[in-house]
Enzyme design. Structure first.
Site, PDB file in Angstrom:
ATOM      1  N   GLU A 301       0.849  -1.180   0.221  1.00 37.19           N
ATOM      2  CA  GLU A 301       0.086   0.031  -0.015  1.00 37.19           C
ATOM      3  C   GLU A 301       0.853   1.416  -0.104  1.00 37.19           C
ATOM      4  OE1 GLU A 301      -3.686  -1.851   2.714  1.00 37.19           O
ATOM      5  OE2 GLU A 301      -2.127  -0.579   3.764  1.00 37.19           O
ATOM      6  N   TYR A 353       6.189  16.872  12.561  1.00 36.13           N
ATOM      7  CA  TYR A 353       7.219  15.818  12.678  1.00 36.13           C
ATOM      8  C   TYR A 353       8.338  16.452  12.717  1.00 36.13           C
ATOM      9  CZ  TYR A 353       3.017  13.311  10.321  1.00 36.13           C
ATOM     10  OH  TYR A 353       1.990  12.727  10.047  1.00 36.13           O
ATOM     11  N   CYS A 380       0.412  32.463  12.734  1.00 39.27           N
ATOM     12  CA  CYS A 380       0.564  32.808  13.960  1.00 39.27           C
ATOM     13  C   CYS A 380       1.075  31.946  15.132  1.00 39.27           C
ATOM     14  CB  CYS A 380      -0.686  33.469  14.755  1.00 39.27           C
ATOM     15  SG  CYS A 380      -1.319  34.803  13.808  1.00 39.27           S
ATOM     16  N   GLU A 381       2.207  31.125  14.649  1.00 42.57           N
ATOM     17  CA  GLU A 381       2.873  30.126  15.281  1.00 42.57           C
ATOM     18  C   GLU A 381       4.415  30.515  14.991  1.00 42.57           C
ATOM     19  OE1 GLU A 381       1.614  27.228  16.817  1.00 42.57           O
ATOM     20  OE2 GLU A 381      -0.340  27.536  16.138  1.00 42.57           O
TER      21      GLU A 381
HETATM   22  C1  LIG Z   1      -2.458   1.057   6.820  1.00 43.59           C
HETATM   23  C2  LIG Z   1      -1.576   2.193   6.071  1.00 43.59           C
HETATM   24  N1  LIG Z   1      -1.289   1.758   4.743  1.00 43.59           N
HETATM   25  C3  LIG Z   1      -0.535   2.606   3.842  1.00 43.59           C
HETATM   26  C4  LIG Z   1      -0.243   3.816   4.263  1.00 43.59           C
HETATM   27  C5  LIG Z   1       0.781   4.435   3.385  1.00 43.59           C
HETATM   28  O1  LIG Z   1       1.851   4.876   3.768  1.00 43.59           O
HETATM   29  P1  LIG Z   1       3.031   5.540   3.023  1.00 43.59           P
HETATM   30  O2  LIG Z   1       2.407   6.886   2.543  1.00 43.59           O
HETATM   31  O3  LIG Z   1       4.309   5.868   3.840  1.00 43.59           O
HETATM   32  O4  LIG Z   1       3.403   4.623   1.895  1.00 43.59           O
HETATM   33  C6  LIG Z   1      -0.389   4.085   5.559  1.00 43.59           C
HETATM   34  C7  LIG Z   1       0.237   5.331   6.092  1.00 43.59           C
HETATM   35  O5  LIG Z   1       1.217   5.167   6.568  1.00 43.59           O
HETATM   36  C8  LIG Z   1      -0.988   3.291   6.196  1.00 43.59           C
HETATM   37  O6  LIG Z   1      -1.428   3.515   7.647  1.00 43.59           O
HETATM   38  N1  LIG Z   2       0.890  11.733   7.627  1.00 46.69           N
HETATM   39  C1  LIG Z   2       2.309  11.193   7.821  1.00 46.69           C
HETATM   40  C2  LIG Z   2       2.246   9.954   7.628  1.00 46.69           C
HETATM   41  C3  LIG Z   2       1.294   8.774   8.259  1.00 46.69           C
HETATM   42  C4  LIG Z   2       0.761   7.919   7.322  1.00 46.69           C
HETATM   43  C5  LIG Z   2      -0.549   7.351   7.622  1.00 46.69           C
HETATM   44  N2  LIG Z   2      -0.310   6.105   8.533  1.00 46.69           N
HETATM   45  C6  LIG Z   2       3.352  12.108   7.041  1.00 46.69           C
HETATM   46  O1  LIG Z   2       3.099  13.030   6.527  1.00 46.69           O
HETATM   47  O2  LIG Z   2       4.308  11.508   7.046  1.00 46.69           O
END
Ligand SMILES: Cc1ncc(COP(=O)(O)O)c(C=O)c1O
Ligand SMILES: N[C@@H](CCCC[NH3+])C(=O)O
Length: 452
Positions: A301, A353, A380-381
């Site tokens: 995924e 992050y 404003c941060e």
């Molecule tokens: C269950 C699941 N699958 C796939 C992803 C996609 O992750 P990435 O965008 O790091 O490939 C995420 C996000 O981290 C996720 O939580």
């Molecule tokens: N949103 C995050 C990753 C989390 C993915 C979802 N599990 C990022 O920007 O790195």
């Protein structure tokens, strides 16, 4: 000679023309901003499609060597629009959704329900109903209570629901604590070590309304060391073999999740899909041989690795301010703060992050000396940082455009209206043409939500 853009960071069609202007998909960013305003997300369609193909082809080829078939699900949370879902489908990918909203977009794009998966640690009844009505190919169960809820919903509908059980393998990987998802003390999945994973698998098998199609694990995001993928695969396959011994049911599919890391800064080395596919396929073959089981169907995924490097953000420079301060060893220092017309509302990742990004002057060439700069937003941060540290020409000034690469994933999808800032549009470029995929929000959009 115009500067060359690092191909690991930028969409494959990005270049700097003779005038020093960055162009993507054959369209100069100056034209894009003149037409669509700033800030602006730009998505390179050809690059996005080729990254999707690269992941699909690499995994299909590597697993064909060991006799396993592969499905690649594009993780829509990274960025989803109707056009992007359609493109992914055209490239032979399926769609991974995490909410009813993402499911709605995938369905609107015409992706067949059977090629969509639904995730979520807290799916609502409505989301489950919608997934069953759409005939999704898999609902990924995330708790013991969900086993019972999905079984009841399927029974009420008179269908058999295809489900996977999301397990936590204990493999800790990823770019930041908040995006590591397979260690034990967090909200996702069911622990293998704690025994909940096995209990959930047994529970699924006891419900005739549920068809156990797979075991799922996602170990984290922005992973640059591929060893974690192999270790997670090993632990899931061991669980699969144990389940086969205790129940006689050999789970047909294993989903290894996403998480493949990309380059955000010059010099960073992204995960190579061919390499990781070969390594994981080798591990899967070896573990199945040891366990005496056949190799399962595999799915992955990827989100970030497909859409991240295909997108850039273009900002307009506003205030430029040299700031003098005293650093830890008491020496006086100056840093140039370059403020742009967006910030944490269009890219939350630095604030959330501590994510690092790169930027270049995108609207003209400059032979001025470089000066260490920090690109900041308009919110404003004080944590509203776009690029923590980057060398920019000292003559950078109001009205210049800055381009920030590798913002295609988790930029627009995590954007907010903080400080009542309307969210920027997403414009796709290809062969010299630009097309708006998601329009710019306006203040009227925001006011329309406010019922006074
Ligand atoms: C269950 C699941 N699958 C796939 C992803 C996609 O992750 P990435 O965008 O790091 O490939 C995420 C996000 O981290 C996720 O939580
Ligand atoms: N949103 C995050 C990753 C989390 C993915 C979802 N599990 C990022 O920007 O790195």
């Amino acid at each position: 000679m115009p500067p060359v853009l690092d191909p690991a960071l930028w969409p494959s069609t990005a270049l700097v023309d003779e005038a020093g202007v960055v162009a993507v998909g054959g369209v100069p960013v100056t034209d894009l901003v003149a037409e669509h305003g700033s800030p602006l997300y730009v998505l390179d369609e050809a690059d996005l499609r080729s990254r999707a193909r690269a992941y699909r082809e690499a995994f299909v080829a590597a697993f064909a060597e060991i006799g396993a078939e592969v499905d690649v699900y594009y993780a829509g949370k990274a960025f989803l629009s109707v056009a992007v879902a359609r493109w992914m489908h055209e490239e032979g990918l399926r769609i991974d959704t995490a909410t009813g909203g993402e499911l709605a977009v995938a369905l609107r794009a015409g992706v067949p329900g059977a090629e969509i998966g639904l995730h979520g640690n807290n799916k609502s009844d409505e989301e489950l109903e919608r997934a069953l009505a759409a005939g999704v190919g898999r609902i990924v169960l995330d708790s013991l209570e969900e086993v019972v809820r999905v079984a009841a919903a399927a029974r009420a509908r008179g269908v058999r629901a295809p489900v996977m059980v999301r397990v936590t393998t204990g493999v800790h990987a990823g770019g930041h604590e908040y995006i590591s998802t397979a260690h034990e003390d967090q909200k996702f999945g069911l622990s293998i070590a704690g025994g909940q994973a096995e209990r959930a698998l047994h529970a699924v098998l006891q419900h005739p309304e549920l068809e156990l199609v797979g075991i799922h694990s996602h170990i984290g995001s922005q992973i640059l060391d591929p060893a974690g993928f192999e270790e997670a695969a090993r632990r899931i396959l061991e669980l699969r073999a144990t389940l086969a011994t205790t129940t006689g049911h050999l789970v047909p599919e294993v989903d290894l999740g996403g998480g493949y890391g990309i380059a955000y800064l010059p010099g960073e080395v992204p995960i190579d899909p061919q390499q990781v596919a070969r390594d994981v396929a080798r591990t899967v073959a070896a573990v199945c041989r040891t366990q005496g089981t056949s190799v399962p169907r595999i799915s992955i995924e990827p989100g970030r690795a497909v859409v991240g490097p295909a997108g850039i953000t273009v900002y307009t420079v506003g205030t430029v301010k040299p700031v003098t301060f005293t650093d830890e060893d008491e020496s006086p220092r100056t840093r140039t703060y370059v403020s742009v017309d967006g910030g944490m509302s269009d890219n939350l990742r630095p604030a959330l992050y501590g994510a690092r990004y790169h930027a270049v002057l995108a609207s003209r060439g400059s032979v001025a000396d470089a000066v260490t700069s920090r690109v900041v937003g308009k919110h404003c941060e004080s944590g509203d940082v776009v690029v923590h540290e980057v060398e920019l020409p000292v003559d950078i000034a109001r009205g210049d455009l800055l381009a920030v690469p590798a913002t295609g994933a988790y930029g627009r999808s995590m954007a907010s209206n903080y400080n009542m800032v309307p969210r920027p549009p997403v414009v796709a470029v290809r062969d010299g043409d630009a097309r708006v995929l998601v329009r710019r929000e306006t203040e009227d959009d925001l006011l329309a939500l406010d019922l006074g």
